[in-house]
Design an enzyme around this catalytic site. Structure first.
Site, mmCIF file in Angstrom:
data_model
loop_
_atom_site.group_PDB
_atom_site.id
_atom_site.type_symbol
_atom_site.label_atom_id
_atom_site.label_comp_id
_atom_site.label_asym_id
_atom_site.label_seq_id
_atom_site.Cartn_x
_atom_site.Cartn_y
_atom_site.Cartn_z
ATOM 1 N N HIS A 1 61.545 43.349 59.986
ATOM 2 C CA HIS A 1 60.734 44.462 58.758
ATOM 3 C C HIS A 1 59.705 45.630 59.970
ATOM 4 O O HIS A 1 59.122 46.321 59.607
ATOM 5 C CB HIS A 1 59.853 44.217 57.639
ATOM 6 C CG HIS A 1 61.267 43.022 56.558
ATOM 7 N ND1 HIS A 1 61.903 44.074 55.771
ATOM 8 C CD2 HIS A 1 61.849 42.355 56.927
ATOM 9 C CE1 HIS A 1 62.446 43.184 54.981
ATOM 10 N NE2 HIS A 1 62.815 41.967 56.333
ATOM 11 N N ASP B 1 54.651 51.439 62.839
ATOM 12 C CA ASP B 1 55.122 50.800 61.238
ATOM 13 C C ASP B 1 56.302 50.842 61.459
ATOM 14 O O ASP B 1 57.196 51.553 62.092
ATOM 15 C CB ASP B 1 54.296 51.947 59.830
ATOM 16 C CG ASP B 1 54.555 51.112 59.100
ATOM 17 O OD1 ASP B 1 54.830 50.116 58.727
ATOM 18 O OD2 ASP B 1 53.916 52.230 58.122
#
Length: 490
Positions: A155, A359
């Protein structure tokens, strides 16, 4: 059950209905097709257990947990996972807390969890591992002769090759990944970094269609950009709320930022960019307040304590310099806000500042877009370092390190004509709809189910071209492995 789905994550919901986009998506996926969800119980045991503990549930699938000791939580979770792998993947090698005790605990926990998993995995099961806590788990399972298809979804961003040079376990890192049949990453840029890392290894060889040969193993590396349930979030945002719950006044615009407290989120840089806009805005223009919601996380890690102090200092300085009797430029909330409160705030906001330094995806960007009124939408300002920027190209893309660029984007967002705002929002909303989280989960499972099909043939063709005998190098498949129930495992 053919292709039974087994999900492994760091934590699982054990009390009440699940919340949060990913947890809800996994819950619905398992409820629809059945399976088993395994994760840490969140409680500490005196001694490490060797058996999974079934969790009573009526959700339509099974749940089981394992315990960690307090020392394992300190060394495996806070230590190696969050003080080594997390900064490594977010390009902060200066923050690596290298301690051999952490690495040893990480290996030991993964080996122990693998032993527990091996007792319940059948040859036709699909094992879906989530995130950086369990990078070695497939490697450990292969050592236990588990032949089921095993996939990883990371992720967070994939580390660069220069970053990996700082990891003492760099060689182990690629052996860990190669034990999976499918490595799912958020973006095409992540895939490129992963493939480049394998290519730089002595035993690495790139094949066709995103496949990699590493020693005797063949795996597939693919991008699966994660999304949200846009329709459900829009419903939340449309719920009745006070017209001005923040009491900003008619001449004060609202900018919003929502981030878990982390040095990867670019929070100090965001405050500095907003302060630059305050400094340069023209007299008579509307005021704006930045509502920054930042729930705490991992307070025990020193780097997180430092970012808290810096953020509070910058907020106080900005408010002291630019605030007025009836106006506080920055409102910093260091607590979580429920989704049913947050969604209407997104809808009320004139712009969102999503400016991480690194991110994996950033679902806040997609939530903000889903929450908007299509007839009068707010503007998304998005860092080029967010994984979402690869898809959401109609946002105002900025360099999160550049205060002037953030300031200019804020000014542009606040003065953008309605027609342009509507056109940008429509394009961004299509991205949200096209990357729906249910589609994301289903596409990953489908790819994992077929991960071994065709890949071996492509590898064999490549080996023939290279004059290799691939069959002699492959690990032998286990002939007899039947699924075991938890009762049989005990």
């Amino acid at each position: 059950m053919p292709n039974r789905l087994i999900v492994l994550s760091n934590r699982i919901p054990t009390d009440g209905p699940p919340s949060g986009g990913l947890v809800v998506a996994l819950h619905e996926l398992l409820a629809e097709r059945g399976g088993l969800w395994i994760g840490s119980s969140g409680t500490f045991a005196e001694t490490p257990g060797e058996e999974l503990q079934p969790v009573p549930t009526d959700d339509g699938y099974d749940k089981a947990t394992f315990d960690l000791t307090a020392q394992e939580h300190e060394d495996f979770y806070l230590g190696y996972a969050n003080s080594v792998l997390w900064p490594l993947c977010h390009h902060r090698t200066d923050l690596l807390a290298l301690d051999r005790r952490y690495a040893a605990a990480y290996d030991a926990v993964n080996a122990r969890v693998a032993r527990m998993l091996a007792k319940v995995i059948g040859p036709d099961d699909l094992v879906w591992v989530h995130d950086y806590h369990f990078l070695p788990i497939a490697y450990e399972l292969r050592r236990l002769n588990v032949t089921a298809r095993i996939g990883l979804f990371l992720h967070i961003p994939f580390p660069t090759s220069p970053d990996l040079m700082a990891l003492p376990e760099q060689k182990d890192f690629f052996h860990w990944l190669a034990a999976f049949d499918l490595v799912g990453l958020q973006t095409e840029a992540d895939v490129a970094r992963c493939l480049s890392g394998f290519r730089e290894q002595r035993d690495g060889e790139l094949l066709l269609n995103g496949r990699v040969k590493f020693g005797p193993r063949v795996l597939q590396v693919r991008s699966f950009p994660i999304g949200i349930d846009g329709a459900a979030f829009r419903e939340l945002a449309e719920q009745d709320a006070p017209l001005d719950p923040l009491h900003l006044g008619k001449n004060t615009r609202l900018a919003i930022g929502v981030d878990r407290l982390d040095y990867s989120k670019g929070l100090p840089q965001r405050i500095k960019g907003f302060a630059r806009w305050l400094e340069t805005r023209k007299p008579g223009t509307d005021r704006a307040t930045l509502l920054q919601i930042t729930p705490p996380s991992r307070e025990a890690v020193e780097a997180y304590q430092e970012i808290t102090t810096e953020l509070e200092t910058l907020t106080g300085r900005t408010n002291g310099q630019f605030g007025e009797i009836d106006w506080t430029p920055v409102r910093l909330i260091e607590n979580g806000v429920p989704r049913e409160v947050l969604a209407p705030l997104y809808r009320r906001a004139d712009l969102a500042l999503i400016t991480p330094l690194a991110d994996g995806m950033n679902l806040v960007a997609k939530e903000f877009v889903a929450a908007q009124d299509a007839e009068d939408p707010g503007v998304l300002i998005l860092s080029n370092a967010a994984g979402a920027a690869e898809q959401m190209v109609d946002a105002l893309i900025v360099n999160a390190h550049d205060a002037d660029e953030i300031s200019e984007a804020i000014e542009r967002a606040l003065t953008m004509p309605l027609a342009e705002r509507k056109a940008r929002h429509a394009a961004l909303m299509k991205v949200v709809e096209d990357t729906d989280i249910a589609t994301w989960g289903a596409s990953y499972i489908d790819c994992l189910r077929h991960a071994g099909e065709g890949g071996h043939g492509s590898a064999r063709l490549q080996d023939l071209l290279n004059g290799l005998k691939r069959g002699e190098r492959l690990q032998p498949a286990r002939a007899d492995l039947t699924p075991k129930t938890e009762e049989q495992a005990e």
